[in-house]
Every structure is written in structure tokens, then in C-alpha cells.
Design a protein around this motif. Structure first.
Motif, short mmCIF file in Angstrom:
data_model
loop_
_atom_site.label_atom_id
_atom_site.label_comp_id
_atom_site.label_asym_id
_atom_site.label_seq_id
_atom_site.Cartn_x
_atom_site.Cartn_y
_atom_site.Cartn_z
N ARG A 8 0.84 -1.21 0.00
CA ARG A 8 0.00 0.00 0.00
C ARG A 8 0.87 1.25 0.00
O ARG A 8 0.58 2.23 -0.70
CB ARG A 8 -0.89 0.03 1.25
CG ARG A 8 -1.96 -1.05 1.33
CD ARG A 8 -2.79 -0.86 2.58
NE ARG A 8 -3.58 -2.03 2.91
CZ ARG A 8 -3.58 -2.62 4.11
NH1 ARG A 8 -2.82 -2.13 5.08
NH2 ARG A 8 -4.33 -3.68 4.33
N PRO A 11 3.80 0.93 -3.66
CA PRO A 11 3.44 0.02 -4.77
C PRO A 11 4.46 0.03 -5.89
O PRO A 11 4.67 -0.98 -6.55
CB PRO A 11 2.09 0.56 -5.24
CG PRO A 11 2.04 1.98 -4.78
CD PRO A 11 2.80 2.00 -3.49
N ASP A 12 5.12 1.17 -6.10
CA ASP A 12 6.11 1.27 -7.17
C ASP A 12 7.32 0.38 -6.88
O ASP A 12 7.89 -0.25 -7.78
CB ASP A 12 6.54 2.72 -7.37
CG ASP A 12 7.03 3.38 -6.10
OD1 ASP A 12 6.58 2.96 -5.00
OD2 ASP A 12 7.85 4.31 -6.17
N ASP A 15 6.24 -3.26 -7.53
CA ASP A 15 6.19 -3.56 -8.96
C ASP A 15 7.58 -3.61 -9.58
O ASP A 15 7.82 -4.40 -10.51
CB ASP A 15 5.32 -2.53 -9.69
CG ASP A 15 3.84 -2.75 -9.46
OD1 ASP A 15 3.45 -3.87 -9.08
OD2 ASP A 15 3.05 -1.79 -9.65
N SER A 27 0.57 -4.56 -8.34
CA SER A 27 0.12 -3.76 -7.20
C SER A 27 -1.31 -3.25 -7.39
O SER A 27 -2.10 -3.24 -6.44
CB SER A 27 1.06 -2.58 -6.96
OG SER A 27 1.06 -1.68 -8.05
N ALA A 28 -1.67 -2.81 -8.62
CA ALA A 28 -3.01 -2.27 -8.87
C ALA A 28 -4.07 -3.33 -8.59
O ALA A 28 -5.10 -3.04 -7.94
CB ALA A 28 -3.12 -1.77 -10.31
N GLN A 29 -3.84 -4.55 -9.06
CA GLN A 29 -4.80 -5.64 -8.82
C GLN A 29 -4.93 -5.94 -7.34
O GLN A 29 -6.05 -6.07 -6.82
CB GLN A 29 -4.32 -6.90 -9.57
CG GLN A 29 -5.16 -8.14 -9.26
CD GLN A 29 -4.49 -9.43 -9.73
OE1 GLN A 29 -3.39 -9.39 -10.30
NE2 GLN A 29 -5.11 -10.56 -9.47
N ASP A 32 -6.61 -3.04 -5.41
CA ASP A 32 -8.05 -2.97 -5.68
C ASP A 32 -8.80 -3.98 -4.82
O ASP A 32 -9.84 -3.66 -4.21
CB ASP A 32 -8.32 -3.23 -7.16
CG ASP A 32 -9.81 -3.16 -7.49
OD1 ASP A 32 -10.42 -2.10 -7.26
OD2 ASP A 32 -10.36 -4.17 -7.97
#
Length: 425
Positions: A8, A11-12, A15, A27-29, A32
Motif C-alpha cells: 500500500r 506500490p512502485d 512492482d 500492485s493495482a490488482q 483494488d
């Protein structure tokens, strides 16, 4: 296992670690799903709070002789709604956990980026290649000519990728095993452990063999897994524990049989003892303070190298690239021994630092004397070394023109003083 809080917050960075592992961003998945999960948790907390408040109001109404039917209906509705949301919340939590459990460890910054073993980087070469003065034979040719390495009999008993050792070669195998375990205990300060070789699911999960690599191991009908390496039970000895800081480092070694299905290796190293379903290995495991894991990796690698130095074997050390590194590792050194019969270097030991990756999976912690709070330990593992591959190296490097094998001096006390292995000894 990854810390969801860190994903959280950065995330960068998460990834980027996946990119270096030749994986797509995730990270986006994950975030979410995490957002949905936390929203459900918040709803459940609100519903629980209202349910508790309404229950109190029901009690007050009944004590006052008032009608509480509407409140009771509301509580029943909340209870039904909570049941559905609790199921959804649990499903989302398990989905996130499953995704995280299948993601490999983040490589250390100094690990070279690459796709496969061709991108590994040479660190050092030790010793010189032996000058035999004749055409070298491979270990299985030497063993079969001596009549003490029988693959046909093993196939009759168990199928392919097994061997029966006999006579002096069998004793040389045992000598190597004892020599290595004695060295790690007496000279390197490891505590010898004799662990179970049958373990449960949570033990395999703790070191990262499950759920992703189930097909690589053997499972009994009773639900036990045959260990692929002693790393599995040794590392799990701290599972669920909170160690005192002065108990660190914990260094353990074990000589155990290991079992691997060799899934995906059809056609590779089918002749000889290089890749078998059952083999023996001396394993080293360290559980250390997070500040000490980098130094411990260098120490562990040097302990494995000592085995080869004392045996007088030529070898090299490489650092694995991100594409060739194991699932749970942050950095790995492979020690590759020279095999004259193959005219090639082959891996004989692999030493890895896992950071807190395994500790998070098994909840292995220590209590910091500074903060007084529990923190995750760091774990490391290394071969010290694979006995079968070491036997191969000794046979091929110490072979003589007449097919005999000279016994290395350090092994002669374990061989009853025998200096060589010859036909009909």
C-alpha cells in the motif's frame, strides 16, 4: 510472503521488484482487492456496532414493557446481512492471501537482472582444473566398470532416476556424508539436528514449497509430504515462535534423504546420479537478526566452499540473476564444481538469503531488546553439500587411467584407511 502494508505504501517498489523478476506489475490488482476487502471490513464493523446498540435497546424496551418487535426485526436483518458480508470478506481475504503466496521474493538491489542461467555472474574461481593426462570418464562409467554403481537394479526396484551403490563406492558415499556433517558441526559451529522427513502442509507452505510447487514434491496418501530438502523442517523449527534476541543466530545442520519429483526435467540428466528422485544432502539453515543476514550469507557460502577446498576440488562461485533465482530467495550464490567427465561445471551447492519472506509465512519472530517488540527474523539456507553430486565430483576428479579412484586424504579416516577404490577390492 509480502507485507500488504508495504505494498500500500510503496506500490512502485513492489512492482519494480516484480519487473526485475521478469513479471508484470501486480500492485493495482492487489490494492483494488485490498480496497474492497477493507471496505467490507468497515461495513461489518458498522453493522456490528448497530447490532450491539439495537440489542441494548431491545433489553431496555423489554425491561420497560415496551414493544421491541421492530428492533428485533432489525437485529435479525443485520445478522443475515452480516453473514453474507462475512462470507464475501473471507473470500476476498483468502483471494489476496493466495495471490501474495504465489509471488516470488523481491531480489536484493545488487542481484543482477537476467532471464536464465546464461545471465548469472561469476564471482570467483578457486583452484585449478585437474590435468588427468587421459580421456576422462563420467561417474556412471567409472561406477559401473567397478561393479559398484547399479542403475539397472535400481530401475528394477524403483524405476528411473534411482541408483544402487555397493561396496567401496557406497562406503565413499557414506564417508562424504559423515565428513561434511562433522565439519559443519565441529568447525563451523552448526548444531546437528535429525528432523522428520515427513511433514504437513503448513510446514511446506512456511518455506514456500506450497502452494505453487506442489508438483515438485511427493505426497503420501496419509497427507504427509516427503521433504525436498532439510531446509523445510529446519527452518520451520522457529515457526510461530518469538525468540529472544540473544538466541540469534540459530545455526542448524542436518544430513537427510531428500525427495523430488523432478517435474519438468524430462530428458535432462537422465544418465547417472546428477538428477534423482531420492538423494542425500547436508543442509545448513541460519535464523538471524535482520541486520546480520547479508554477512550470514557470505559466511554460509564460505562454509560450503570449505567442503570442496578440503576435498581438493576445483570450483567456481556465481551469483544467480533474477530470472534463475529460487522462489523464496532474495540473493543466491551457486557453487559449481568442475566435472572432468562432463567437461563442465555443475551446481553442487546453492546458498540463499530469504530476508523475512519465509518468516512472514511461518510467523517466526524475535523480540528486539531495543524496541521490546516482536519483529520478523531473517532466514537463510544452503547445501553443505549435496552428497550424490559430491560423490560424482570426487569420482571424476580423482579417477586414474586404470579406472581406479584415489580416495582424498581427508576421507581416508572414514574409509578405514583405504587409499584407493579398485575393481574387485
Amino acid at each position: 510472503m509480502y507485507d500488504l502494508k508495504l505494498i500500500r505504501e510503496t506500490p512502485d517498489v513492489f512492482d519494480e521488484g516484480l519487473k526485475r523478476r521478469n513479471m508484470e506489475p501486480m500492485s493495482a490488482q492487489i490494492l483494488d482487492l485490498d480496497k474492497q476487502h477493507r471496505a467490507l471490513q468497515a461495513e461489518l464493523q458498522e453493522m456490528q456496532a448497530r447490532r450491539n446498540e439495537a440489542s441494548k435497546q431491545i433489553g431496555i424496551a423489554k425491561r420497560n414493557g415496551e414493544d421491541a418487535s421492530d428492533l428485533m426485526a432489525e437485529v435479525a436483518g443485520i445478522k443475515e446481512g452480516m453473514s453474507e458480508k462475512e462470507t464475501a470478506e473471507s473470500d476476498l481475504g483468502n483471494q489476496i492471501k493466495t495471490i501474495l503466496a504465489g509471488i516470488p521474493n523481491r531480489p536484493k538491489d545488487d542481484v543482477p537482472v537476467g532471464e536464465d542461467e546464461d545471465d548469472n555472474v561469476l564471482v570467483r574461481t578457486v583452484g585449478d582444473k585437474p590435468e588427468l593426462g587421459f580421456e576422462a570418464k563420467q561417474h556412471f562409467e567409472l561406477g559401473e566398470e567397478l561393479g559398484e554403481m547399479d542403475f539397472e537394479l535400481a530401475a528394477k526396484l524403483s524405476g528411473s532416476r534411482f541408483v544402487v551403490l555397493k561396496g567401496s563406492v557406497a562406503r565413499l558415499y557414506r564417508a562424504l556424508s559423515q565428513f561434511m556433517i562433522d565439519m559443519h558441526v565441529d568447525e563451523h559451529g552448526y548444531t546437528e539436528v535429525v528432523p522428520p522427513v515427513l511433514v504437513r502442509d503448513h510446514v511446506m507452505y512456511g518455506t514456500g514449497q506450497l502452494p505453487k510447487f506442489a508438483e515438485d514434491s511427493f505426497k503420501t496418501e496419509e497427507g504427509f509430504w516427503l521433504i525436498p530438502t532439510a531446509e523445510v523442517p529446519l527452518t520451520n523449527t522457529v515457526a510461530g515462535e518469538i525468540l529472544k534476541e540473544d538466541e540469534l543466530p540459530k545455526r542448524m545442520t542436518a544430513l537427510t534423504p531428500c525427495f523430488r519429483s523432478e517435474a519438468g526435467s524430462a530428458g535432462r540428466d537422465t544418465r547417472g546420479m546428477l538428477r534423482q528422485h531420492q538423494f542425500d544432502k547436508v543442509e545448513m539453515v541460519s535464523v538471524v537478526h535482520p541486520d546480520k543476514s547479508d554477512d550470514e550469507l557470505e559466511r554460509m557460502t564460505s562454509c560450503a566452499e570449505d567442503v570442496l577446498k578440503k576435498l581438493g576440488l576445483h570450483y567456481r562461485v556465481v551469483v544467480l540473476c533474477t530470472g534463475d533465482m529460487g522462489f523464496g530467495a532474495r540473493k543466491t550464490y551457486d557453487i559449481e564444481v568442475w566435472l572432468p567427465g562432463q567437461d563442465a561445471y555443475r551446481e553442487i551447492s546453492s546458498c540463499s538469503t530469504c530476508g523475512d519472506f519465509q518468516a512472514r509465512r511461518m510467523n517466526g519472530r524475535f523480540r528486539s531488546t531495543e524496541t521490546k517488540k516482536p519483529a520478523f527474523v531473517h532466514t537463510l539456507n544452503g547445501s553443505g553439500v549435496a552428497v550424490g553430486r559430491c560423490l560424482i565430483a570426487v569420482m571424476e576428479n580423482y579417477q586414474q587411467a586404470d579406472g581406479s579412484i584415489t580416495v582424498p586424504e581427508v576421507l581416508r579416516p572414514y574409509m578405514g584407511g583405504k587409499e584407493s577404490i579398485r575393481l574387485n577390492d
